[in-house]
Motif scaffolding. Structure first.
Motif, PDB file in Angstrom:
ATOM      1  N   SER A  69       0.837  -1.196   0.000  1.00  6.49           N
ATOM      2  CA  SER A  69       0.000   0.000   0.000  1.00  6.49           C
ATOM      3  C   SER A  69       0.872   1.247   0.000  1.00  6.49           C
ATOM      4  N   ARG A  70       0.270   2.372  -0.246  1.00  5.89           N
ATOM      5  CA  ARG A  70       1.003   3.638  -0.295  1.00  5.89           C
ATOM      6  C   ARG A  70       1.656   3.932   1.051  1.00  5.89           C
ATOM      7  N   ASN A  71       2.902   4.369   1.010  1.00  3.14           N
ATOM      8  CA  ASN A  71       3.618   4.738   2.236  1.00  3.14           C
ATOM      9  C   ASN A  71       3.403   6.228   2.490  1.00  3.14           C
ATOM     10  N   PRO A  72       2.629   6.591   3.508  1.00  2.00           N
ATOM     11  CA  PRO A  72       2.353   8.008   3.736  1.00  2.00           C
ATOM     12  C   PRO A  72       3.436   8.710   4.553  1.00  2.00           C
ATOM     13  N   ASN A  73       4.384   7.935   5.078  1.00  4.59           N
ATOM     14  CA  ASN A  73       5.405   8.504   5.952  1.00  4.59           C
ATOM     15  C   ASN A  73       6.659   8.872   5.169  1.00  4.59           C
ATOM     16  N   ALA A  74       7.442   9.745   5.778  1.00  7.35           N
ATOM     17  CA  ALA A  74       8.693  10.149   5.130  1.00  7.35           C
ATOM     18  C   ALA A  74       9.768   9.080   5.286  1.00  7.35           C
ATOM     19  N   GLU A  75       9.639   8.210   6.272  1.00  6.78           N
ATOM     20  CA  GLU A  75      10.634   7.169   6.501  1.00  6.78           C
ATOM     21  C   GLU A  75      10.297   5.923   5.685  1.00  6.78           C
ATOM     22  N   LYS A  76      11.330   5.258   5.196  1.00  3.21           N
ATOM     23  CA  LYS A  76      11.110   4.005   4.486  1.00  3.21           C
ATOM     24  C   LYS A  76      10.769   2.923   5.500  1.00  3.21           C
ATOM     25  N   ARG A  77      10.166   1.833   4.993  1.00  6.35           N
ATOM     26  CA  ARG A  77       9.788   0.754   5.888  1.00  6.35           C
ATOM     27  C   ARG A  77      10.175  -0.586   5.284  1.00  6.35           C
ATOM     28  N   THR A  78      10.468  -1.521   6.157  1.00  7.30           N
ATOM     29  CA  THR A  78      10.987  -2.827   5.735  1.00  7.30           C
ATOM     30  C   THR A  78      10.323  -3.931   6.540  1.00  7.30           C
ATOM     31  N   ALA A  79      10.074  -5.064   5.872  1.00 12.75           N
ATOM     32  CA  ALA A  79       9.521  -6.248   6.536  1.00 12.75           C
ATOM     33  C   ALA A  79       9.966  -7.484   5.768  1.00 12.75           C
ATOM     34  N   SER A  80       9.772  -8.639   6.335  1.00 13.48           N
ATOM     35  CA  SER A  80      10.194  -9.902   5.706  1.00 13.48           C
ATOM     36  C   SER A  80       9.019 -10.852   5.600  1.00 13.48           C
ATOM     37  N   ILE A  81       8.950 -11.544   4.440  1.00 11.69           N
ATOM     38  CA  ILE A  81       7.971 -12.613   4.234  1.00 11.69           C
ATOM     39  C   ILE A  81       8.693 -13.932   4.466  1.00 11.69           C
ATOM     40  N   THR A  82       8.158 -14.765   5.330  1.00  8.00           N
ATOM     41  CA  THR A  82       8.794 -16.033   5.667  1.00  8.00           C
ATOM     42  C   THR A  82       8.129 -17.168   4.892  1.00  8.00           C
ATOM     43  N   ILE A  83       8.944 -18.032   4.241  1.00  5.50           N
ATOM     44  CA  ILE A  83       8.469 -19.245   3.574  1.00  5.50           C
ATOM     45  C   ILE A  83       8.973 -20.417   4.397  1.00  5.50           C
ATOM     46  N   LYS A  84       8.040 -21.133   5.030  1.00 10.14           N
ATOM     47  CA  LYS A  84       8.406 -22.151   6.011  1.00 10.14           C
ATOM     48  C   LYS A  84       7.902 -23.529   5.590  1.00 10.14           C
ATOM     49  N   PRO A  85       8.791 -24.573   5.586  1.00 12.27           N
ATOM     50  CA  PRO A  85       8.333 -25.949   5.302  1.00 12.27           C
ATOM     51  C   PRO A  85       7.385 -26.421   6.393  1.00 12.27           C
ATOM     52  N   THR A  86       6.374 -27.182   6.022  1.00  9.74           N
ATOM     53  CA  THR A  86       5.395 -27.649   7.004  1.00  9.74           C
ATOM     54  C   THR A  86       5.487 -29.143   7.286  1.00  9.74           C
ATOM     55  N   ASN A  87       6.214 -29.894   6.449  1.00 12.61           N
ATOM     56  CA  ASN A  87       6.255 -31.358   6.641  1.00 12.61           C
ATOM     57  C   ASN A  87       7.662 -31.932   6.683  1.00 12.61           C
ATOM     58  N   ASN A  88       8.668 -31.069   6.774  1.00 15.57           N
ATOM     59  CA  ASN A  88      10.038 -31.574   6.819  1.00 15.57           C
ATOM     60  C   ASN A  88      10.883 -30.586   7.635  1.00 15.57           C
ATOM     61  N   ASP A  89      11.261 -31.016   8.802  1.00 16.75           N
ATOM     62  CA  ASP A  89      12.044 -30.153   9.687  1.00 16.75           C
ATOM     63  C   ASP A  89      13.494 -30.027   9.249  1.00 16.75           C
ATOM     64  N   ASP A  90      13.930 -30.925   8.324  1.00  9.07           N
ATOM     65  CA  ASP A  90      15.322 -30.863   7.882  1.00  9.07           C
ATOM     66  C   ASP A  90      15.548 -29.780   6.828  1.00  9.07           C
ATOM     67  N   VAL A  91      14.492 -29.270   6.262  1.00  5.82           N
ATOM     68  CA  VAL A  91      14.611 -28.249   5.226  1.00  5.82           C
ATOM     69  C   VAL A  91      14.572 -26.875   5.884  1.00  5.82           C
ATOM     70  N   LYS A  92      15.487 -26.002   5.520  1.00  2.00           N
ATOM     71  CA  LYS A  92      15.594 -24.685   6.130  1.00  2.00           C
ATOM     72  C   LYS A  92      14.512 -23.734   5.615  1.00  2.00           C
ATOM     73  N   THR A  93      14.108 -22.842   6.512  1.00  3.99           N
ATOM     74  CA  THR A  93      13.130 -21.803   6.174  1.00  3.99           C
ATOM     75  C   THR A  93      13.789 -20.718   5.320  1.00  3.99           C
ATOM     76  N   LYS A  94      13.028 -20.168   4.389  1.00  3.25           N
ATOM     77  CA  LYS A  94      13.525 -19.108   3.527  1.00  3.25           C
ATOM     78  C   LYS A  94      12.755 -17.814   3.831  1.00  3.25           C
ATOM     79  N   SER A  95      13.329 -16.670   3.427  1.00  3.23           N
ATOM     80  CA  SER A  95      12.666 -15.383   3.661  1.00  3.23           C
ATOM     81  C   SER A  95      12.908 -14.455   2.474  1.00  3.23           C
TER      82      SER A  95
END
Length: 375
Positions: free
Chosen positions: A85-111
Motif C-alpha cells: 500500500s502507499r507509504n504516507p510517511n517520510a521514513e522508508k519501511r521494511t519487513a520480511s515474508i517467511t516461507i516455512k516448510p510444514t512437513n520436513n524439519d530438515d529443510v531450512k526456512t527461507k525469507s
C-alpha cells in the motif's frame, strides 16, 4: 561378443538403479527467488516471488502482523504475488515474508525482504480530544459525558482503554475508531464511598509518532446525611453520667462521631459552683474526643492552705491543720485522740507531764473538702 555387450548393459542398469533414490523420489529442498523486493512510496505494481520445492516438501508463507501494508497472493502454485500500500510517511519501511516448510524439519526456512521507500510528501498524523480537560461526575445519578475524538492521517486507527482499577465503574460507548471524528460517551456508576475516586482513560493509535492522549475522570464522594453520636469505651454513654475525683485522679475520654456538621462544646453548671469542671475538645486526624476532668487550677481555690493561730476555742496538732472546736463551730472535724490509759481531757494542755499520742484522722470524703469552716 553379443553376450559381453548384454552383460555390460545389465551392469549399467544395476548401477543406475542403485544411484537413484528409493521410490524414484528426488532430494527434499526449498528455494525462493528473488530474496528481496523493492517498492516505491506510491508504487501500485505487483512483484512475483518463485518458490521451488522438491522432494515432496510442502510450505506456507507468513507475513508479520506489524507489516499490514504488505499483501501476498498465493493462488498460483509455486508463486507468491506481492503488493504494497502507499507509504504516507517520510521514513522508508521494511519487513520480511517467511516461507516455512510444514512437513520436513530438515529443510531450512527461507525469507524474502520487502522494502518500501519513504514519501516525499508525507501524511500528517494527529489525534485530538475535546474537551481536553478532566471530567467531573456527581457521586450519584451522574449523566453521561461526551468527548469528541478527532484522528487525521491515512490509515490511522485509535483505541481507548480504562485503567484496570476503574473498569468496574467507568463504561465507554466505543473502544476503537479510525480517521475522522468520533463521539466517545463516558458513563459512571454511583459512588458508594465517602471518598472521591479518580481514573484515566488512555487513547493510543497505530502510529508510533503520535503521543497517547489521556482523559482524567473524577467522581465526587458520596454525601452522607448529617448526624452526631458519642460513645464511651465503644458503648453508649452511661445514663447516670460521670463521677469525678476532686484531685483529678479520674478522667474520661468520650468518642465523638460527627458526620457532615461542625460541632463544639459548652459547660453549664447546675449546682455546686462553677469553674471546677474541665471539658476539652480533642481533634487529631479525623478522630474526635471530649476529655473530661476536674479543673486543677480551680481546685486550688477550694482547698485552704496555711496555718492558724489557736485561741481558746481552737486546738492544734502536728498531724493536721487547726480546726475549730466542734462545741462552738458545729463542724464535722474530730478532735485528736489521746492515750487510752488516761481519760480524755477537754484541755490537755492544762495537764503538764502528760505526753500526747496523736493519730492522723481518717481522710474525709472528697465532697467534704472545704465544706466545713476553718476559722
Amino acid at each position: 561378443m553379443k553376450r559381453f555387450l548384454y552383460s555390460y548393459i545389465a551392469a549399467a542398469c544395476l548401477l543406475a538403479t542403485a544411484c537413484t533414490p528409493q521410490g524414484g523420489d528426488t532430494a527434499a529442498s526449498l528455494d525462493v527467488s528473488p530474496t528481496s523486493l523493492a517498492f516505491g512510496a506510491e508504487d501500485a505494481t505487483t512483484q512475483t516471488v518463485d518458490v521451488t520445492a522438491t522432494g515432496g516438501v510442502e510450505w506456507k508463507h507468513i507475513v508479520p502482523s506489524s507489516a499490514d501494508w504488505i499483501t501476498v497472493d498465493d493462488k498460483t502454485p509455486g508463486k507468491l504475488t506481492v503488493s504494497v500500500s502507499r507509504n504516507p510517511n517520510a521514513e522508508k519501511r521494511t519487513a520480511s515474508i517467511t516461507i516455512k516448510p510444514t512437513n520436513n524439519d530438515d529443510v531450512k526456512t527461507k525469507s524474502v525482504t520487502v522494502t518500501q521507500q519513504g514519501n516525499e510528501n508525507p501524511e500528517v498524523y494527529s489525534l485530538a480530544i475535546d474537551p481536553d480537560t478532566a471530567l467531573t461526575f456527581a457521586a450519584e445519578g451522574a449523566p453521561a459525558q461526551t468527548v469528541k475524538v478527532t484522528a487525521t492521517g491515512e490509515g490511522i486507527a485509535w483505541s481507548a482503554a480504562v485503567e484496570d482499577a476503574a473498569k468496574e465503574w467507568i463504561t465507554l460507548s466505543a473502544i476503537e475508531g479510525g480517521e475522522g471524528e468520533t463521539s466517545l460517551a463516558i458513563t459512571v456508576k454511583d459512588n458508594p464511598d465517602t471518598a472521591q475516586r479518580t481514573a484515566n482513560i488512555t487513547l493510543t493509535t497505530n502510529n508510533a509518532t503520535i503521543t497517547p492522549k489521556a482523559i482524567r475522570v473524577t467522581q465526587e464522594a458520596k454525601v452522607l446525611p448529617a448526624s452526631f453520636s458519642m460513645t464511651y469505651n465503644d458503648e453508649e454513654l452511661p445514663e447516670e453520667g460521670f463521677s469525678l475525683h476532686y484531685k483529678g485522679e479520674i478522667q474520661y475520654d468520650i468518642d465523638v462521631f460527627p458526620v457532615n456538621l461542625e460541632w463544639n462544646l459548652k459547660t453549664e453548671y447546675e449546682i455546686g459552683g462553677a469553674g471546677w469542671l474541665e471539658a476539652r475538645k480533642v481533634e487529631t486526624e479525623n478522630i474526635y474526643k471530649i476529655h473530661i476532668q476536674c479543673n486543677p487550677n480551680q481546685r486550688e481555690k477550694h482547698i485552704v492552705r496555711g496555718t492558724y493561730r489557736p485561741n481558746r476555742d481552737h486546738h492544734q496538732c502536728r498531724w493536721h491543720r487547726s480546726v475549730r472546736d466542734t462545741r462552738k463551730a458545729g463542724g464535722h472535724s474530730r478532735l485528736p485522740e489521746y492515750d487510752r490509759d488516761r481519760r480524755r481531757s477537754r484541755h490537755p494542755q492544762s495537764q503538764p507531764g502528760h505526753r500526747l499520742r496523736q493519730r492522723r484522722p481518717p481522710r474525709r470524703p472528697a465532697h467534704h473538702v472545704g465544706s466545713h469552716p476553718l476559722g
